[in-house]
Design a protein around this motif. Structure first.
Motif, PDB file in Angstrom:
ATOM      1  N   LYS A  48      67.724 -68.893 -20.015  1.00 12.29           N
ATOM      2  CA  LYS A  48      68.518 -67.711 -20.443  1.00 12.29           C
ATOM      3  C   LYS A  48      67.839 -66.773 -21.503  1.00 12.29           C
ATOM      4  N   GLN A  49      66.544 -67.068 -21.901  1.00  8.11           N
ATOM      5  CA  GLN A  49      65.553 -66.507 -22.708  1.00  8.11           C
ATOM      6  C   GLN A  49      64.484 -66.138 -22.218  1.00  8.11           C
ATOM      7  N   PHE A  50      63.730 -64.819 -22.612  1.00  7.41           N
ATOM      8  CA  PHE A  50      62.366 -64.487 -22.570  1.00  7.41           C
ATOM      9  C   PHE A  50      61.685 -64.771 -24.171  1.00  7.41           C
ATOM     10  N   SER A  51      61.419 -65.869 -24.406  1.00  9.93           N
ATOM     11  CA  SER A  51      61.275 -66.330 -25.678  1.00  9.93           C
ATOM     12  C   SER A  51      60.175 -67.496 -25.718  1.00  9.93           C
ATOM     13  N   ASP A  52      59.972 -67.785 -27.030  1.00 14.25           N
ATOM     14  CA  ASP A  52      59.168 -69.077 -27.529  1.00 14.25           C
ATOM     15  C   ASP A  52      57.972 -69.215 -26.827  1.00 14.25           C
ATOM     16  N   ASN A  53      57.542 -70.668 -26.854  1.00 14.01           N
ATOM     17  CA  ASN A  53      56.222 -71.103 -26.239  1.00 14.01           C
ATOM     18  C   ASN A  53      56.186 -70.596 -24.923  1.00 14.01           C
ATOM     19  N   PRO A  54      57.013 -70.772 -23.878  1.00 14.63           N
ATOM     20  CA  PRO A  54      56.676 -70.256 -22.566  1.00 14.63           C
ATOM     21  C   PRO A  54      56.378 -68.783 -22.602  1.00 14.63           C
ATOM     22  N   ASN A 110      60.671 -75.449 -22.052  1.00 11.42           N
ATOM     23  CA  ASN A 110      60.700 -75.822 -23.656  1.00 11.42           C
ATOM     24  C   ASN A 110      62.057 -76.607 -23.895  1.00 11.42           C
ATOM     25  N   VAL A 111      62.778 -76.697 -23.079  1.00 14.39           N
ATOM     26  CA  VAL A 111      64.030 -77.910 -23.160  1.00 14.39           C
ATOM     27  C   VAL A 111      63.952 -78.771 -21.874  1.00 14.39           C
ATOM     28  N   ARG A 112      64.933 -79.777 -21.852  1.00 17.96           N
ATOM     29  CA  ARG A 112      65.007 -80.353 -20.768  1.00 17.96           C
ATOM     30  C   ARG A 112      65.483 -79.641 -19.562  1.00 17.96           C
ATOM     31  N   LEU A 113      64.983 -80.052 -18.256  1.00 20.07           N
ATOM     32  CA  LEU A 113      65.579 -79.606 -17.025  1.00 20.07           C
ATOM     33  C   LEU A 113      66.854 -80.377 -16.731  1.00 20.07           C
ATOM     34  N   PRO A 114      67.684 -79.728 -15.684  1.00 18.77           N
ATOM     35  CA  PRO A 114      68.945 -80.662 -15.297  1.00 18.77           C
ATOM     36  C   PRO A 114      68.356 -81.649 -14.677  1.00 18.77           C
ATOM     37  N   LEU A 115      69.010 -82.984 -15.066  1.00 14.85           N
ATOM     38  CA  LEU A 115      68.671 -84.445 -14.529  1.00 14.85           C
ATOM     39  C   LEU A 115      68.489 -84.580 -13.206  1.00 14.85           C
ATOM     40  N   TRP A 116      69.312 -83.689 -12.296  1.00 15.55           N
ATOM     41  CA  TRP A 116      69.262 -83.917 -10.772  1.00 15.55           C
ATOM     42  C   TRP A 116      67.899 -83.404 -10.239  1.00 15.55           C
ATOM     43  N   LEU A 126      54.488 -78.808 -17.661  1.00 19.54           N
ATOM     44  CA  LEU A 126      53.956 -78.717 -19.158  1.00 19.54           C
ATOM     45  C   LEU A 126      55.164 -78.619 -20.022  1.00 19.54           C
ATOM     46  N   GLN A 127      55.618 -79.555 -20.754  1.00 12.61           N
ATOM     47  CA  GLN A 127      56.642 -79.420 -21.719  1.00 12.61           C
ATOM     48  C   GLN A 127      56.454 -78.670 -23.069  1.00 12.61           C
ATOM     49  N   THR A 128      56.659 -77.771 -23.500  1.00 15.29           N
ATOM     50  CA  THR A 128      56.325 -77.106 -24.827  1.00 15.29           C
ATOM     51  C   THR A 128      57.022 -77.518 -25.825  1.00 15.29           C
ATOM     52  N   TRP A 129      58.280 -77.996 -25.645  1.00 16.54           N
ATOM     53  CA  TRP A 129      59.195 -78.155 -26.700  1.00 16.54           C
ATOM     54  C   TRP A 129      59.423 -76.930 -27.602  1.00 16.54           C
ATOM     55  N   HIS A 130      60.458 -77.013 -28.646  1.00 15.55           N
ATOM     56  CA  HIS A 130      60.727 -75.797 -29.307  1.00 15.55           C
ATOM     57  C   HIS A 130      60.801 -75.978 -30.589  1.00 15.55           C
ATOM     58  N   GLY A 131      60.179 -76.781 -31.292  1.00 13.58           N
ATOM     59  CA  GLY A 131      60.197 -76.965 -32.801  1.00 13.58           C
ATOM     60  C   GLY A 131      59.737 -78.021 -33.376  1.00 13.58           C
ATOM     61  N   THR A 132      58.922 -78.019 -34.660  1.00 14.07           N
ATOM     62  CA  THR A 132      58.539 -79.222 -35.341  1.00 14.07           C
ATOM     63  C   THR A 132      59.875 -79.917 -35.941  1.00 14.07           C
ATOM     64  N   PRO A 133      60.011 -81.150 -35.794  1.00 12.98           N
ATOM     65  CA  PRO A 133      61.195 -81.873 -35.985  1.00 12.98           C
ATOM     66  C   PRO A 133      61.498 -81.987 -37.523  1.00 12.98           C
ATOM     67  N   LEU A 134      62.532 -81.568 -38.190  1.00 13.04           N
ATOM     68  CA  LEU A 134      63.095 -82.301 -39.566  1.00 13.04           C
ATOM     69  C   LEU A 134      64.100 -83.382 -38.959  1.00 13.04           C
ATOM     70  N   LYS A 135      65.326 -82.877 -38.410  1.00 16.24           N
ATOM     71  CA  LYS A 135      66.429 -83.767 -37.916  1.00 16.24           C
ATOM     72  C   LYS A 135      66.160 -84.737 -36.834  1.00 16.24           C
ATOM     73  N   ILE A 169      53.284 -80.563 -25.622  1.00 14.65           N
ATOM     74  CA  ILE A 169      52.804 -79.533 -26.637  1.00 14.65           C
ATOM     75  C   ILE A 169      53.181 -80.145 -28.002  1.00 14.65           C
ATOM     76  N   SER A 170      52.430 -80.330 -29.047  1.00  9.28           N
ATOM     77  CA  SER A 170      52.781 -80.829 -30.321  1.00  9.28           C
ATOM     78  C   SER A 170      51.984 -79.766 -31.315  1.00  9.28           C
ATOM     79  N   PRO A 171      52.851 -79.349 -32.326  1.00  6.05           N
ATOM     80  CA  PRO A 171      52.239 -78.516 -33.411  1.00  6.05           C
ATOM     81  C   PRO A 171      51.259 -79.003 -34.536  1.00  6.05           C
ATOM     82  N   ASN A 172      51.438 -80.544 -34.461  1.00  6.12           N
ATOM     83  CA  ASN A 172      50.646 -80.929 -35.695  1.00  6.12           C
ATOM     84  C   ASN A 172      50.685 -82.436 -35.411  1.00  6.12           C
ATOM     85  N   ALA A 173      50.057 -83.469 -36.243  1.00  5.89           N
ATOM     86  CA  ALA A 173      50.102 -84.647 -35.984  1.00  5.89           C
ATOM     87  C   ALA A 173      51.244 -85.561 -36.340  1.00  5.89           C
TER      88      ALA A 173
END
Length: 399
Positions: A48-54, A110-116, A126-135, A169-173
């Motif tokens: 739904k977006q043209f954004s982020d790491n992709p 950058n997020v999960r694909l449909p399970l099917w 390539l899974q880029t994910w979308h953020g350094t985790p706090l929560k 992808i990971s942004p840091n150790a």
């Protein structure tokens, strides 16, 4: 289905187990066909977006690897956006999409694909994910509070998804350690910094000035960006979450409206449609703005809560305020944190409107780089953010 509208019936059929099994069968068969070499299919936030790491990877490859075919998988609701950017796309779940997606040599998401959706043999994901985790994420969440979601199945689905990834992808150790455990992932980790943040290191005053003009904001005004996250237990339905402002916009306008404007950027899962017409020229709804990276660059200060945006924004060396009005509940009940945010936050934590306004007044002219906590935060989380993360990522996964 007797009392459902035609559109509701179609949606119910589309979301049924029968339909998912049929989609999977078609995907498996077409995935066995010969690969389309050098074809890369991109998705961002459920197509739904043209954004982020992709997006950052797409733009880099478009310039530096013109021999590759680059195409986006796009939800029907986002077609207009991609046409405005003149980006090649295929609409999700159409015949052309089924003919193309499973035969691509590379997937970037950058997020999960449909399970099917199984990953065909020979596809590089390539899974880029979308953020350094706090929560807390994935398997680290003790109890899931999202609607229609069971904790056990939620965790199982994460494991099934991560088994498909060839690179993460990971942004840091710090993130690498968490991702491997929370996603139950033992594959290749590209510890590179985030591609989406390269522009934060490579921007210019002219670019920033042009962004303000594009937003319709006069040059002399300063900009606050308000970018909170969603609450797992405040929702209308699955995937649509509630959000209510915890500070009064009239009071904000009275205090800061002469010199500042406020950009309101809600998380993509928040369903609210805010009416800011009473604050025209003062408060801007930028929740549907294509990419938050432009809003980072244009703004002079960030107000957030538990969103990972502050990890990115710190690269700009500008003030960050944490408006955590529900800190105890969010920390102890909903999610839990990976770091002691009250000790390590690169800015003040406030819980009331008065505290928020006081923090804004105190920080609006401060050089945050002179703050030891801010410097230590950047050293731990931003050491790889040098403007070349995308190059490192692309050179790795195209090997």
């Amino acid at each position: 289905m007797k009392n459902l509208s035609f559109i509701q019936k179609i949606k119910k059929l589309k979301d049924s187990n029968y339909t998912r099994r049929a989609f999977r069968a078609v995907f498996v068969v077409l995935g066995k066909l010969p690969k389309k070499k050098k074809l890369v299919v991109f998705e961002s936030f459920h197509a739904k977006q043209f954004s982020d790491n992709p997006r950052a990877i797409y733009e880099y490859m478009k310039e530096h690897h013109p021999d590759y075919t680059l195409i986006w998988s796009v939800d029907k609701s986002a077609k207009k956006l991609f046409e405005e950017f003149n980006v090649p796309y295929i609409q999700r779940f159409t015949l052309n999409w089924f003919w193309t997606f499973p035969r691509a040599e590379y997937w970037v998401n950058n997020v999960r694909l449909p399970l099917w959706m199984p990953k065909p043999k020979g596809t590089v994901y390539l899974q880029t994910w979308h953020g350094t985790p706090l929560k807390k994420l994935g398997l680290d969440i003790e109890e899931v509070h999202m609607p229609n979601t069971q904790t056990d199945s939620y965790k199982k689905n994460f494991v099934l998804e991560s088994e498909k990834w060839d690179y993460l992808i990971s942004p840091n150790a710090y993130s690498s350690d968490i991702f491997k455990r929370a996603f139950h992932y033992s594959g290749n980790v590209i510890e590179s910094g985030y591609p989406r943040n390269d522009i934060l290191s490579n921007s210019s005053p002219t670019l920033i000035s042009n962004l303000k003009k594009d937003l319709g904001i006069t040059e002399h005004k300063k900009i606050m960006l308000y970018a909170p996250t969603w609450r797992d237990n405040e929702f209308y339905q699955k995937g649509k979450y509630k959000f209510e402002f915890q500070f009064d916009l009239k009071n904000w306008e009275r205090e800061f409206g002469e010199d500042w404007v406020l950009l309101s950027r809600m998380h993509y899962l928040v369903a609210e449609n805010f009416d800011f017409s009473a604050y025209e020229g003062i408060v801007y709804d930028v929740s549907r703005y294509p990419d938050i990276r432009d809003l980072y660059l244009a703004s002079d200060m960030l107000i957030t809560d538990y969103s990972s945006v502050f990890f990115d924004y710190a690269n700009l060396n500008r003030p960050i305020i944490f408006f955590m009005y529900d800190l105890e509940n969010y920390r102890d009940q909903l999610r839990g944190f990976y770091i002691d945010i009250e000790k390590e936050a690169p800015g003040p934590i406030v819980q009331t409107e008065n505290e928020l306004f006081q923090a804004i007044s105190e920080l609006k002219d401060v050089d945050v780089q002179s703050n030891q906590a801010f410097a230590e935060f950047k050293k731990r989380f931003s050491s790889l953010e040098d403007g070349r993360a995308t190059e490192r990522v692309v050179n790795t996964f195209l090997k």
